[in-house]
Write a protein that holds these residues in place. Structure first.
Motif, PDB file in Angstrom:
ATOM      1  N   SER A  75      72.812   6.927  19.428  1.00 35.59           N
ATOM      2  CA  SER A  75      72.152   6.689  20.712  1.00 35.59           C
ATOM      3  C   SER A  75      72.481   5.298  21.248  1.00 35.59           C
ATOM      4  O   SER A  75      72.684   5.121  22.460  1.00 35.59           O
ATOM      5  CB  SER A  75      70.635   6.839  20.553  1.00 35.59           C
ATOM      6  OG  SER A  75      70.296   8.106  20.052  1.00 35.59           O
ATOM      7  N   VAL A 140      65.222   7.481  20.366  1.00 34.56           N
ATOM      8  CA  VAL A 140      64.681   8.192  21.534  1.00 34.56           C
ATOM      9  C   VAL A 140      64.714   7.294  22.769  1.00 34.56           C
ATOM     10  O   VAL A 140      65.058   7.731  23.879  1.00 34.56           O
ATOM     11  CB  VAL A 140      63.250   8.672  21.246  1.00 34.56           C
ATOM     12  CG1 VAL A 140      62.628   9.277  22.500  1.00 34.56           C
ATOM     13  CG2 VAL A 140      63.242   9.686  20.111  1.00 34.56           C
ATOM     14  N   LEU A 141      64.360   6.019  22.586  1.00 30.50           N
ATOM     15  CA  LEU A 141      64.383   5.075  23.707  1.00 30.50           C
ATOM     16  C   LEU A 141      65.792   4.914  24.257  1.00 30.50           C
ATOM     17  O   LEU A 141      65.998   4.942  25.491  1.00 30.50           O
ATOM     18  CB  LEU A 141      63.839   3.720  23.246  1.00 30.50           C
ATOM     19  CG  LEU A 141      63.938   2.571  24.265  1.00 30.50           C
ATOM     20  CD1 LEU A 141      63.105   2.892  25.497  1.00 30.50           C
ATOM     21  CD2 LEU A 141      63.496   1.251  23.626  1.00 30.50           C
ATOM     22  N   ARG A 143      68.323   6.996  24.042  1.00 31.27           N
ATOM     23  CA  ARG A 143      68.746   8.226  24.715  1.00 31.27           C
ATOM     24  C   ARG A 143      68.092   8.370  26.084  1.00 31.27           C
ATOM     25  O   ARG A 143      68.723   8.831  27.042  1.00 31.27           O
ATOM     26  CB  ARG A 143      68.415   9.435  23.840  1.00 31.27           C
ATOM     27  CG  ARG A 143      69.391   9.668  22.707  1.00 31.27           C
ATOM     28  CD  ARG A 143      69.205  11.031  22.072  1.00 31.27           C
ATOM     29  NE  ARG A 143      67.918  11.121  21.405  1.00 31.27           N
ATOM     30  CZ  ARG A 143      67.713  10.793  20.126  1.00 31.27           C
ATOM     31  NH1 ARG A 143      68.733  10.346  19.410  1.00 31.27           N
ATOM     32  NH2 ARG A 143      66.516  10.913  19.570  1.00 31.27           N
ATOM     33  N   SER A 144      66.830   7.972  26.185  1.00 27.06           N
ATOM     34  CA  SER A 144      66.136   8.058  27.469  1.00 27.06           C
ATOM     35  C   SER A 144      66.757   7.111  28.487  1.00 27.06           C
ATOM     36  O   SER A 144      66.969   7.481  29.652  1.00 27.06           O
ATOM     37  CB  SER A 144      64.647   7.728  27.282  1.00 27.06           C
ATOM     38  OG  SER A 144      64.032   8.630  26.387  1.00 27.06           O
ATOM     39  N   GLY A 147      70.101   8.541  29.537  1.00 19.77           N
ATOM     40  CA  GLY A 147      69.920   9.664  30.441  1.00 19.77           C
ATOM     41  C   GLY A 147      69.543   9.220  31.847  1.00 19.77           C
ATOM     42  O   GLY A 147      70.026   9.779  32.843  1.00 19.77           O
ATOM     43  N   PHE A 148      68.683   8.186  31.938  1.00 18.86           N
ATOM     44  CA  PHE A 148      68.286   7.673  33.250  1.00 18.86           C
ATOM     45  C   PHE A 148      69.481   7.078  33.998  1.00 18.86           C
ATOM     46  O   PHE A 148      69.689   7.360  35.187  1.00 18.86           O
ATOM     47  CB  PHE A 148      67.193   6.623  33.077  1.00 18.86           C
ATOM     48  CG  PHE A 148      66.849   5.895  34.348  1.00 18.86           C
ATOM     49  CD1 PHE A 148      66.126   6.526  35.351  1.00 18.86           C
ATOM     50  CD2 PHE A 148      67.262   4.586  34.544  1.00 18.86           C
ATOM     51  CE1 PHE A 148      65.808   5.854  36.534  1.00 18.86           C
ATOM     52  CE2 PHE A 148      66.958   3.917  35.720  1.00 18.86           C
ATOM     53  CZ  PHE A 148      66.229   4.551  36.714  1.00 18.86           C
TER      54      PHE A 148
END
Length: 314
Positions: A75, A140-141, A143-144, A147-148
């Protein structure tokens, strides 16, 4: 028995390498040897890095279904690529110096991993589990955030970014191999000298301490080596999540031992056989109509689910 199995796998790898170099060979051998030899060397290097890193991470964590990718390395790599494309633009990103970009990516991932290890390790007997949990949260952070940013960049830049989002075993910059070989070789030398200590660590934290192992210092060293190997592999070919799990599971099943002096070379040989044979099939037989990384990750993901459900059923 273990030696015979290793010899057989060594012979299979040699045959796979010969097939990779000779099948469909046309034209000048002076060109083919350099062109295919570079790709073969990259495949072997990635095999060593991924298999060794995964085996060591499983030894330290005491869990055979975990891989270094759970710490968020993949990530973080994707976030770095996304930030580069977002800030510089797709065409400038493509024109970046390969060696400088490679060293920067390895440096960022290694710095992040070392910062995480030094912050979490040594805080108590559950520090490793806490570190894994923090790694998952940061993954997760990352990847978020990726994605943004991918949703607001130019579509043409997004198409360029997609090429860096998946492992590319067939297109490796040969100028990066020299640095990669030095880093991976240095890590492997240290790891091989620690092979007997790793056997003790595999018994668990308390048993390792009772047997005289400096558990905290050794664990930190091994995790830094894992971070280095994963960083080099990811920066060289791209993110690979489940390939290491597939390889180490096969090594444990075939060799049926906990000795790292056997598991380390077995994992490397199995990884190399899979990558070289698979790349030969996709390039020479399927004419690159599919991607090896996607296929490997698919079977690795299935194995992960199988091991996960199997563990729950016990």
């Amino acid at each position: 028995m273990h030696a015979k199995k290793l010899i057989i796998m060594g012979v299979l790898l040699a045959l796979a390498c010969i097939a990779f170099m000779t099948i469909g060979a046309k034209g000048s051998w002076s060109f083919l040897l350099v062109f295919r030899g570079t790709k073969l060397l990259a495949l072997l290097l990635v095999s060593v890095a991924i298999s060794v890193a995964t085996l060591l991470f499983q030894t330290i964590s005491g869990n055979r279904i975990l891989t270094p990718s759970i710490m968020g390395f993949d990530s973080l790599y994707l976030l770095v690529q996304t930030l580069l494309v977002f800030t510089l633009g797709g065409f400038t990103y493509v024109a970046l110096d390969g060696q400088l970009k490679f060293l920067a990516e390895v440096g960022v991932m290694l710095f992040a991993a070392t910062l995480l290890f030094t912050t979490i390790m040594g805080k108590g007997k559950q520090d490793l589990h806490r570190m894994v949990l923090v790694g998952i949260i940061f993954g997760v952070l990352f990847r978020s955030l990726s994605g943004f940013l991918q949703r607001i960049i130019d579509p043409n830049d997004f198409a360029i970014l997609q090429g860096a989002s998946f492992a590319q075993f067939s297109s490796v910059d040969k100028e990066l191999l020299g640095v990669s070989i030095l880093l991976v070789s240095g890590c492997c030398i240290v790891i091989w000298r620690l092979r007997h200590t790793l056997d003790v660590i595999a018994l668990g934290r308390n048993n390792a301490i009772n047997l005289g192992v400096n558990y905290e210092r050794t664990s930190f060293l091994v995790l830094v080596l894992v971070a280095t190997l994963v960083s080099v592999s990811t920066a060289l070919v791209g993110p690979v999540a489940f390939f290491g799990l597939l390889v180490t599971s096969l090594a444990h099943f075939i060799m049926n031992t906990h000795r790292h002096s056997i598991l380390l070379p077995a994992s490397v040989l199995i990884a190399a056989i899979i990558l070289v044979t698979g790349q030969t099939a996709f390039e020479r037989i399927l004419k690159s109509q599919s991607t090896l990384s996607v296929t490997v990750e698919f079977f690795g993901g299935l194995l992960f689910l199988l091991l996960l459900f199997r563990g729950k059923m016990k």
